[in-house]
Write an enzyme that holds these catalytic residues in place. Structure first.
Site, PDB file in Angstrom:
ATOM      1  N   HIS A 196       0.838  -1.206   0.000  1.00 16.95           N
ATOM      2  CA  HIS A 196       0.000   0.000   0.000  1.00 16.95           C
ATOM      3  C   HIS A 196       0.869   1.251   0.000  1.00 16.95           C
ATOM      4  O   HIS A 196       0.629   2.204  -0.750  1.00 16.95           O
ATOM      5  CB  HIS A 196      -0.901   0.058   1.251  1.00 16.95           C
ATOM      6  CG  HIS A 196      -1.953  -0.979   1.315  1.00 16.95           C
ATOM      7  ND1 HIS A 196      -2.138  -1.769   2.427  1.00 16.95           N
ATOM      8  CD2 HIS A 196      -2.904  -1.357   0.429  1.00 16.95           C
ATOM      9  CE1 HIS A 196      -3.153  -2.582   2.230  1.00 16.95           C
ATOM     10  NE2 HIS A 196      -3.640  -2.361   1.017  1.00 16.95           N
TER      11      HIS A 196
ATOM     12  N   SER B 108      -3.413  -7.494   2.593  1.00  9.20           N
ATOM     13  CA  SER B 108      -3.689  -7.381   4.028  1.00  9.20           C
ATOM     14  C   SER B 108      -4.187  -8.701   4.599  1.00  9.20           C
ATOM     15  O   SER B 108      -3.813  -9.090   5.705  1.00  9.20           O
ATOM     16  CB  SER B 108      -4.725  -6.279   4.285  1.00  9.20           C
ATOM     17  OG  SER B 108      -4.211  -5.023   3.963  1.00  9.20           O
TER      18      SER B 108
ATOM     19  N   LYS C 239     -18.542  -5.730   7.530  1.00  4.74           N
ATOM     20  CA  LYS C 239     -17.328  -6.515   7.751  1.00  4.74           C
ATOM     21  C   LYS C 239     -16.691  -6.128   9.072  1.00  4.74           C
ATOM     22  O   LYS C 239     -16.602  -4.958   9.407  1.00  4.74           O
ATOM     23  CB  LYS C 239     -16.313  -6.269   6.633  1.00  4.74           C
ATOM     24  CG  LYS C 239     -16.587  -7.009   5.365  1.00  4.74           C
ATOM     25  CD  LYS C 239     -15.410  -6.866   4.430  1.00  4.74           C
ATOM     26  CE  LYS C 239     -15.578  -7.736   3.208  1.00  4.74           C
ATOM     27  NZ  LYS C 239     -14.434  -7.580   2.307  1.00  4.74           N
TER      28      LYS C 239
END
Length: 159
Positions: A17, A127, A41
């Site tokens: 990222h 991730s 989520k």
């Protein structure tokens, strides 16, 4: 002023990222990092924690603003007069999905999407993978910044 946005969930932020954000920060005057809020989520880190980690890990760039967003990314862009979305692509499989999103976003608002090929060092990195490896006690120190590694260790009960 040239402005762009790098959107994502960043749960947690990885070196991949940061590679994309850092490269975008060299091309644009201001780069907004938009942390997606998805109430359906349950993340490992809260949105506020992710924002804090991103602010710590991007402060060296000097032109990055980190904030949360909920809803359509094109609305986030309209509200801030951002004409471009910058997305990293790891593999062809990313391109299929991201192209559809780019075409939809452009059709909805005229916002352009620029694809940046990921540094080969991070081509496998996500991730989700970092969280899984860390949860099983694997070494992810080369995949995330030190502050993220420390937060992961604390969250997962490892020292």
């Amino acid at each position: 002023m040239r402005r762009a946005v790098c959107p994502g969930s960043f749960d947690p932020v990885t070196n991949g990222h940061l590679d994309i954000i850092g490269r975008a920060s060299k091309l644009y005057d201001v780069v907004h990092v938009a942390v997606m809020i998805n109430k359906s989520k349950q993340g490992l880190f809260t949105v506020d924690e992710r924002i804090d980690l991103l602010r710590q890990t991007t402060e060296e760039y000097g032109n990055v603003k980190v904030e949360a967003f909920h809803g359509l990314l094109v609305d986030f862009c309209k509200q801030r007069d951002i004409p471009a979305i910058v997305k990293g692509l790891r593999a062809v499989s990313d391109f299929d999905y991201e192209l559809q999103m780019a075409q939809m976003n452009n059709g909805l608002s005229g916002v352009e999407t620029l694809f940046v090929p990921t540094n080969p060092t991070y081509s496998f990195l996500s991730s989700s993978l970092v969280k899984e490896v860390a949860a099983w006690g694997g070494d992810v120190s080369h995949l995330v910044p030190p502050v993220v590694l420390e937060s992961l260790s604390e969250r997962l009960g490892r020292k």
